[in-house]
Design a protein around this motif. Sequence first.
Motif, PDB file in Angstrom:
ATOM      1  N   ARG A   1       0.832  -1.208   0.000  1.00  0.00           N
ATOM      2  CA  ARG A   1       0.000   0.000   0.000  1.00  0.00           C
ATOM      3  C   ARG A   1       0.863   1.254   0.000  1.00  0.00           C
ATOM      4  O   ARG A   1       1.593   1.479  -0.942  1.00  0.00           O
ATOM      5  CB  ARG A   1      -0.948  -0.031   1.187  1.00  0.00           C
TER       6      ARG A   1
ATOM      7  N   VAL B   1       4.394   7.031   1.034  1.00  0.00           N
ATOM      8  CA  VAL B   1       4.849   8.389   1.349  1.00  0.00           C
ATOM      9  C   VAL B   1       4.472   8.759   2.790  1.00  0.00           C
ATOM     10  O   VAL B   1       3.292   8.773   3.141  1.00  0.00           O
ATOM     11  CB  VAL B   1       4.221   9.420   0.384  1.00  0.00           C
TER      12      VAL B   1
ATOM     13  N   TRP C   1      -7.113   2.195  -9.451  1.00  0.00           N
ATOM     14  CA  TRP C   1      -5.667   2.228  -9.716  1.00  0.00           C
ATOM     15  C   TRP C   1      -5.181   0.777  -9.821  1.00  0.00           C
ATOM     16  O   TRP C   1      -5.400  -0.024  -8.900  1.00  0.00           O
ATOM     17  CB  TRP C   1      -4.916   2.877  -8.562  1.00  0.00           C
TER      18      TRP C   1
ATOM     19  N   TYR D   1       3.904  12.264 -10.970  1.00  0.00           N
ATOM     20  CA  TYR D   1       2.458  12.150 -11.169  1.00  0.00           C
ATOM     21  C   TYR D   1       2.170  12.558 -12.611  1.00  0.00           C
ATOM     22  O   TYR D   1       2.626  13.614 -13.057  1.00  0.00           O
ATOM     23  CB  TYR D   1       1.695  13.076 -10.209  1.00  0.00           C
TER      24      TYR D   1
ATOM     25  N   LEU E   1       1.164   7.047 -12.076  1.00  0.00           N
ATOM     26  CA  LEU E   1       2.079   7.493 -11.027  1.00  0.00           C
ATOM     27  C   LEU E   1       3.304   6.595 -11.016  1.00  0.00           C
ATOM     28  O   LEU E   1       3.178   5.364 -11.017  1.00  0.00           O
ATOM     29  CB  LEU E   1       1.366   7.432  -9.660  1.00  0.00           C
TER      30      LEU E   1
ATOM     31  N   SER F   1       6.239   5.710  -8.684  1.00  0.00           N
ATOM     32  CA  SER F   1       6.727   5.840  -7.320  1.00  0.00           C
ATOM     33  C   SER F   1       7.808   4.794  -7.082  1.00  0.00           C
ATOM     34  O   SER F   1       8.303   4.169  -8.032  1.00  0.00           O
ATOM     35  CB  SER F   1       5.550   5.687  -6.348  1.00  0.00           C
TER      36      SER F   1
ATOM     37  N   ARG G   1       9.998   2.221  -3.812  1.00  0.00           N
ATOM     38  CA  ARG G   1      10.195   1.809  -2.429  1.00  0.00           C
ATOM     39  C   ARG G   1      11.650   1.973  -2.019  1.00  0.00           C
ATOM     40  O   ARG G   1      11.960   2.047  -0.845  1.00  0.00           O
ATOM     41  CB  ARG G   1       9.767   0.338  -2.242  1.00  0.00           C
TER      42      ARG G   1
ATOM     43  N   TYR H   1       1.569   2.993 -10.876  1.00  0.00           N
ATOM     44  CA  TYR H   1       0.110   2.879 -10.891  1.00  0.00           C
ATOM     45  C   TYR H   1      -0.426   3.430 -12.214  1.00  0.00           C
ATOM     46  O   TYR H   1       0.108   4.401 -12.752  1.00  0.00           O
ATOM     47  CB  TYR H   1      -0.528   3.700  -9.762  1.00  0.00           C
TER      48      TYR H   1
ATOM     49  N   PRO I   1      -5.945   7.515  -3.034  1.00  0.00           N
ATOM     50  CA  PRO I   1      -4.513   7.556  -2.717  1.00  0.00           C
ATOM     51  C   PRO I   1      -3.731   8.701  -3.377  1.00  0.00           C
ATOM     52  O   PRO I   1      -2.551   8.892  -3.055  1.00  0.00           O
ATOM     53  CB  PRO I   1      -3.996   6.198  -3.210  1.00  0.00           C
ATOM     54  N   THR I   2      -4.353   9.454  -4.250  1.00  0.00           N
ATOM     55  CA  THR I   2      -3.639  10.478  -5.022  1.00  0.00           C
ATOM     56  C   THR I   2      -2.843  11.441  -4.143  1.00  0.00           C
ATOM     57  O   THR I   2      -1.737  11.832  -4.506  1.00  0.00           O
ATOM     58  CB  THR I   2      -4.646  11.272  -5.893  1.00  0.00           C
TER      59      THR I   2
ATOM     60  N   ALA J   1      -1.684  10.793  -1.134  1.00  0.00           N
ATOM     61  CA  ALA J   1      -0.826  10.020  -0.211  1.00  0.00           C
ATOM     62  C   ALA J   1      -1.130  10.340   1.255  1.00  0.00           C
ATOM     63  O   ALA J   1      -0.228  10.530   2.065  1.00  0.00           O
ATOM     64  CB  ALA J   1       0.652  10.257  -0.532  1.00  0.00           C
TER      65      ALA J   1
HETATM   66  C1  PHB Z   1       3.021   4.650  -3.388  1.00  0.00           C
HETATM   67  O1  PHB Z   1       4.254   4.690  -3.491  1.00  0.00           O
HETATM   68  O2  PHB Z   1       2.420   3.580  -3.218  1.00  0.00           O
HETATM   69  C2  PHB Z   1       2.238   5.907  -3.500  1.00  0.00           C
HETATM   70  C3  PHB Z   1       2.908   7.109  -3.588  1.00  0.00           C
HETATM   71  C4  PHB Z   1       2.173   8.291  -3.706  1.00  0.00           C
HETATM   72  C5  PHB Z   1       0.794   8.233  -3.757  1.00  0.00           C
HETATM   73  C6  PHB Z   1       0.131   7.023  -3.652  1.00  0.00           C
HETATM   74  C7  PHB Z   1       0.860   5.839  -3.534  1.00  0.00           C
HETATM   75  O3  PHB Z   1       0.090   9.386  -3.902  1.00  0.00           O
END
Ligand code: PHB
Length: 409
Positions: A48, A51, A189, A205, A214, A216, A218, A226, A297-298, A300
């Motif tokens: 999930r 951020v 998403w 974004y 998106l 992103s 880890r 996404y 989730p947009t 975060a």
């Molecule tokens: C994610 O890394 O999962 C993530 C990052 C920013 C967001 C939503 C999810 O706005």
Amino acid sequence: MAAEGRTQVTIIGSGPAGLLLGQLLHIAGIDAVILERRSREHVLGRIRAGVLEQVTADLLGEAAVGERMRRDGLVHAGFGMLVQGRRHRIDLHGLTGGSTVLIYGQTELTRDLMDARHAAGLPTVYEAEGVSVHGFEDRRPYVTWRHDGREHRLDCDFIAGCDGFHGVCRASVPRSAIREYERVYPFGWLGLLAETPPVSEELLYISGERGFALCSMRSHDRSRYYLQVPLTDQLSQWSDEAFWQELRRRLDETGREQLVTGPSVEKSIAPLRSFVAEPLRFGRLFLVGDAGHIVPPTGAKGLNLAATDVKYVTDGLIEFYRERSEAGLDEYSVRCLRRVWRAERFSWWLTSLLHRFPDEGPMGAKLQQAELDYLLNSEAGLRTIAENYVGLPLQFGETTPRRDTRASP
Ligand code: PHB
Ligand code: RFL
């Protein structure tokens, strides 16, 4: 595992909200038992949030679980926006007078909290079936469940409903006592996790003709992507190759050149929803985190809101046990909801700005482009995005300073 009998606080759910609450209560010398309907592995398998606001990172430090986060988390001072083929940068640090966010996965944070709980020998019942909450309206709360083929009962002073949107706690409140506000978005998403280096150093974004995306991450070698997809799409329709191909189409030339693809480690579709329950306290039952509110989730914000709910309920419980005062608990709902609605507004707004809404037609799309054009080319617009993204201070909306509850009991 001493879960039968009596405890001070029964926590339902071992997601980040339940685990963080358990840890902060432990530090304050308050006993709690966690009941979780899934297995530990299942909880850790859910990919999930990524951020963390500074306020959340500070709370994890306060809970004495911040060591790995501080070592492995990535500090981000800004993020990118690719809108109609043009890149912009939201300079979080510069626009907010020094605030940043931390990239650290919810899975890792959950693992840190589980490990701390285990090391302290604190009781958690995994795979608790048929959890049921009782007596919270007349000050004699207790919880029942089945485990290993036996019925169990635990009496307590308070129940913390940290059991997420589909949990049992909110559903157990009489309908006449609760008001729910909800908006469901006409898309979801599709998320993919891969052991590949992220396409850019900062989050990106994307808003364009083919919809939102998106990029992103880890870590420096794990990326999380996404795609906005129709609600009717099934996971089986999306091979890894189809995912990468669609992402390439939504990226710009630079992005396509830098994108490194690879087999997915995880892939899932999440619906997008805005939801708030009011109030968040019913006698001796508190709704905490996703149990009481959901954001798309947009922005975060979901995990961050869960963390501040936890802080507020912890403050109230400490005050109750140290001073026999319910003042803090009485304020819980109002304190949380002010912050929740601010995050709801931002998450809804950012979602509306960046996604394609099939029913809004060409006029809707043009208005959306004009708003983005204004925001991304104005200092005030950029600051609005940045300020909301980094989040509110913990004391937001409070007129009188609160006592610090961090001292030992
Ligand atoms: C994610 O890394 O999962 C993530 C990052 C920013 C967001 C939503 C999810 O706005
Ligand atoms: P959780 O994590 O849903 O945990 C609830 C736990 O309760 C258990 N449970 C029960 N236990 C016992 N009995 C029952 N009857 C039970 N019913 C449920 C569940 O098994 C579970 O273990 O809620 P919590 O702790 O409130 O945490 C909330 C966060 O998980 C959530 O807000 C975030 O993940 C939202 N979110 C994001 N938040 C951020 O702050 N930053 C982000 O970057 C971000 N990205 C995201 C996200 C959520 C996403 N999805 C999948 C909706 C990205 C995505 C894709």
